[in-house]
Design a protein around this motif. Structure first.
Motif, mmCIF file in Angstrom:
data_model
loop_
_atom_site.group_PDB
_atom_site.id
_atom_site.type_symbol
_atom_site.label_atom_id
_atom_site.label_comp_id
_atom_site.label_asym_id
_atom_site.label_seq_id
_atom_site.Cartn_x
_atom_site.Cartn_y
_atom_site.Cartn_z
ATOM 1 N N THR A 89 -1.258 -7.297 -6.453
ATOM 2 C CA THR A 89 -0.464 -6.535 -5.489
ATOM 3 C C THR A 89 -1.386 -5.643 -4.665
ATOM 4 O O THR A 89 -2.229 -4.938 -5.215
ATOM 5 C CB THR A 89 0.590 -5.677 -6.209
ATOM 6 O OG1 THR A 89 1.482 -6.534 -6.939
ATOM 7 C CG2 THR A 89 1.398 -4.863 -5.219
ATOM 8 N N LEU A 90 -1.219 -5.682 -3.351
ATOM 9 C CA LEU A 90 -1.982 -4.835 -2.446
ATOM 10 C C LEU A 90 -1.000 -3.996 -1.638
ATOM 11 O O LEU A 90 -0.212 -4.528 -0.851
ATOM 12 C CB LEU A 90 -2.849 -5.691 -1.519
ATOM 13 C CG LEU A 90 -3.635 -4.962 -0.420
ATOM 14 C CD1 LEU A 90 -4.586 -3.929 -1.018
ATOM 15 C CD2 LEU A 90 -4.392 -5.963 0.450
ATOM 16 N N ILE A 91 -1.020 -2.689 -1.855
ATOM 17 C CA ILE A 91 -0.141 -1.757 -1.147
ATOM 18 C C ILE A 91 -1.009 -0.979 -0.168
ATOM 19 O O ILE A 91 -1.896 -0.222 -0.570
ATOM 20 C CB ILE A 91 0.564 -0.801 -2.128
ATOM 21 C CG1 ILE A 91 1.335 -1.586 -3.187
ATOM 22 C CG2 ILE A 91 1.498 0.137 -1.376
ATOM 23 C CD1 ILE A 91 1.940 -0.720 -4.281
ATOM 24 N N ALA A 92 -0.775 -1.157 1.128
ATOM 25 C CA ALA A 92 -1.687 -0.617 2.124
ATOM 26 C C ALA A 92 -1.030 -0.594 3.499
ATOM 27 O O ALA A 92 0.010 -1.215 3.709
ATOM 28 C CB ALA A 92 -2.963 -1.462 2.164
ATOM 29 N N PRO A 93 -1.655 0.097 4.452
ATOM 30 C CA PRO A 93 -1.183 -0.009 5.837
ATOM 31 C C PRO A 93 -1.288 -1.456 6.335
ATOM 32 O O PRO A 93 -2.168 -2.209 5.899
ATOM 33 C CB PRO A 93 -2.153 0.910 6.597
ATOM 34 C CG PRO A 93 -2.661 1.874 5.571
ATOM 35 C CD PRO A 93 -2.734 1.093 4.299
#
Length: 333
Positions: A89-93
């Motif tokens: 999972t990548l949570i980013a702008p």
């Protein structure tokens, strides 16, 4: 319930004693962990901290400035070369996903595992349940580019056996109690005792906030109402910030300390320090400024410092960086 390992605590550029931003967060009784920010060199810090990229569940990027994200793509590539298959999972702008896609096209990057991208903006109102025990929510900050803080809420449920009721019935301690504790019904004196009648569930939760670059700590006031600890930048002392001006859009130790006092935060960790403060004299300046305006418990983070937030919300330092100047900075330790 939560364990913090600082992988980088410098602002802007790495120095001999501090790398740029990176923070590993683990859960008790689990090898799983998440990473908040990945400045250049973070994957080497991960190796030095003996963390496994196979157990990495999520990466959270606070904003697009290089000292917070330039190590991301190399880290992802290394995970693939180490035969990772599990989704990450990548949570980013949104710009981070665009950058990753373009880099993959231009550099022949192949990842043998899927990236599950989540735009930080979608978590401003609705938290993401990363696992059964950990949720992540975001908060807007104020910086030269869109920047965010991550609220991490870890929970733990326990079932407690009604020992007094069992004693009244005359149920002897031992296997019978153990079976009931494990949710199994038992037979006693010719009757069936339903385990659920003797079990009650209690849930404990801790709340940590990890902030990206931000020159308005007060934006986190509402979020901090339930926070057990805030991890926030303190790039400058106030006198240096006054000289530098507002263009960098960072917080001073004074600004952060005054906010933490007003918000009645019990525990605070300062990080993202300018290279001016990477020696003993500089650390002491930061420490003294915080002490003037904040009466709670605080630490000045160094690379490889480790902290534990227990189920009661108490934060303790469990490992300290091996630098002569890296002394505890809490007035209440």
């Amino acid at each position: 319930m939560l364990n913090f390992t600082f992988l980088g605590t410098s602002s802007g550029v790495p120095t001999l004693s501090r790398n740029v931003s990176g923070l590993a967060i683990g859960l008790d009784k689990s090898k799983d962990w998440i990473l908040v920010d990945a400045g250049e060199g973070t994957q080497q810090r991960i190796q030095q901290a003996r963390l496994s990229l196979q157990q990495l569940k999520a990466i959270c990027i606070t904003h697009v400035h290089g000292d917070h994200c330039y190590g991301l793509i190399g880290l992802l590539a290394s995970a693939g070369m180490n035969a990772r298959k599990q989704a990450l999972t990548l949570i980013a702008p949104q710009a981070i996903q665009d950058w990753l896609n373009i880099t993959a096209q231009l550099t022949d990057l192949y990842l043998p595992y899927p990236i599950e991208f989540i735009d930080v903006e979608t978590l401003l109102e609705q938290p993401h349940q990363l696992s059964s025990t950990l949720s992540i929510q975001t908060h807007r900050l104020h910086h030269r580019v869109p920047s965010y803080a991550f609220s991490l809420r870890a929970s733990r449920s326990q079932q407690k056996l009604d020992s007094e009721a069992l004693k009244t019935l005359g149920v002897p301690k031992g296997k019978a109690w153990g079976d009931l504790q494990n949710g199994q019904d038992i037979e006693f004196n010719g009757q069936i005792l339903n385990s659920q009648q003797f079990l009650s569930t209690s849930t404990q939760q801790v709340h940590a906030i990890v902030a990206g670059d931000n020159d308005q700590p007060e934006l986190l006031h509402a979020a901090c109402a339930t926070a057990d600890v805030l991890i926030h930048e303190a790039t400058y002392t106030q006198d240096v910030l006054d000289k530098v001006g507002t263009v960098p859009m960072h917080s001073s130790a004074k600004m952060l300390a005054k906010f933490a006092e007003q918000a009645q935060l019990a525990q605070l960790i300062l990080t993202h320090l300018s290279a001016r403060y990477h020696d003993a004299k500089g650390s002491e300046k930061i420490k003294k400024e915080v002490q003037q305006f904040y009466s709670g418990k605080f630490w000045l983070a160094h690379d490889f410092d480790q902290y534990h937030l227990d189920a009661d919300g108490k934060l303790t330092q469990t490992a300290q960086a091996q630098h002569a100047f890296a002394q505890p900075t809490s007035t209440n330790e």
